[in-house]
Design an enzyme around this catalytic site. Sequence first.
Site, short mmCIF file in Angstrom:
data_model
loop_
_atom_site.label_atom_id
_atom_site.label_comp_id
_atom_site.label_asym_id
_atom_site.label_seq_id
_atom_site.Cartn_x
_atom_site.Cartn_y
_atom_site.Cartn_z
N GLY A 1 1.93 -2.07 -2.22
CA GLY A 1 2.28 -0.91 -3.03
C GLY A 1 2.24 -1.26 -4.50
O GLY A 1 3.19 -1.08 -5.26
N THR A 2 1.11 -1.75 -4.91
CA THR A 2 1.05 -2.57 -6.11
C THR A 2 0.38 -1.90 -7.29
O THR A 2 -0.38 -0.96 -7.13
CB THR A 2 0.20 -3.79 -5.75
OG1 THR A 2 0.83 -4.44 -4.67
CG2 THR A 2 0.00 -4.74 -6.89
#
Lengths: 236, 161
Positions: free
Chosen positions: B10-11
């Site tokens: 989830g970067t």
Amino acid sequence: MASNSDSVSDTQRSLYPYVTGTSVVALKYKNGILMAADMGGSYGSTLRYKSIDRLKPIGKHSLLGASGEISDFQEILRYLDELILYDNMWDDGNSLGPKEVHNYLTRVMYNRRNKFNPLWNALVLGGVKNGQKYLGMVNMIGINFEDNHVATGLGNHLARPILRDEWHENLTFEEGVKLLEKCMRVLLYRDRSAVNKIQISKITEEGATLFSPFSLKTCWEFSAFKNPTVGAEGSW
Amino acid sequence: MDFNAPHSMGTTIIGVTYNGGVVLGADSRTSTGVYVANRASDKITQLTDNVYVCRSGSAADSQVVSDYVRYFLHQHTIQLGQPATVKVAANLVRLLSYNNKNFLETGLIVGGWDKYEGGQIYGVPLGGTIVQQPFAIGGSGSSYLYGFFDQAWKGRMTKDE
């Protein structure tokens, strides 16, 4: 390397493309072949990359344009690098012409298709050798043919009809470029994945020339935009 | 709570060239579904003295790719007798990503400095395409940054800029 878990048949399954290029359009003209493509790399519906080179010279006599998965195109360029290298190492004065390169690509694409692990591309291969012009296409399932004008993807639907009407033998360079620009403009209007940064390249007996990227002028002078509120109620 | 959901990161990851080299940035959240498994992750990973990689996508996949590339680069450096170039590092990343595209789900940004080409940034997204860029953004959080970078980016910035 992590790759060869052999027993499962799923290891070599075709997938879906990730980063893709859209149409390539090419035609034969008086002195050789003209090819055009935009510089976009789409990631699904996002236009993620705007400077991807999709036209590359191959050896002395050919030009390759690719649409589809860019990583597979980059891999094909490496295969062709090796092919041309070995050809040069013979040092016998002969060099692979466009027909031979097209044939090599066709074998590669068709063989991968037979293993259910295709290179997800549609390729356009054009060139001139000993005065003979050649323009061919091959796609991920191995369909290949040659013609006076070819296109990939949406170009087949939007550009080829224009080319069927307006192409003729012995187009000059300027006429050819104008015709390609006409095709690319239609693609720019109607292809969702198109981007307004076009590259044209030509190949003649003397060799390949890649022209700098440029933008097309587009027309949005619709009367409905001039007075947007007129007839707005109940309109679309 | 699905603790068996894959650890995805989830970067947001960013790599930028400037007039002295490159600057890399990343957030520090690793999530498993809705749960934040690690709020202090280090997504910028060293490959050699002069090349680092920003990792996004599957945490496991990006870690194992980094480990293999670090291993290969180490051998390459010994054999070459001088620091590896950024291009070589990026291409090793590409080879692993491309040849294992069926199995991997990781997008990487390779950034570093070498004496031949100076600071360079290479994006290696899903599928194993390699693309050299003056700046690169990646990860699911990068969607919000496309517009910002299109408007605010300019070349030859200072480090502070």
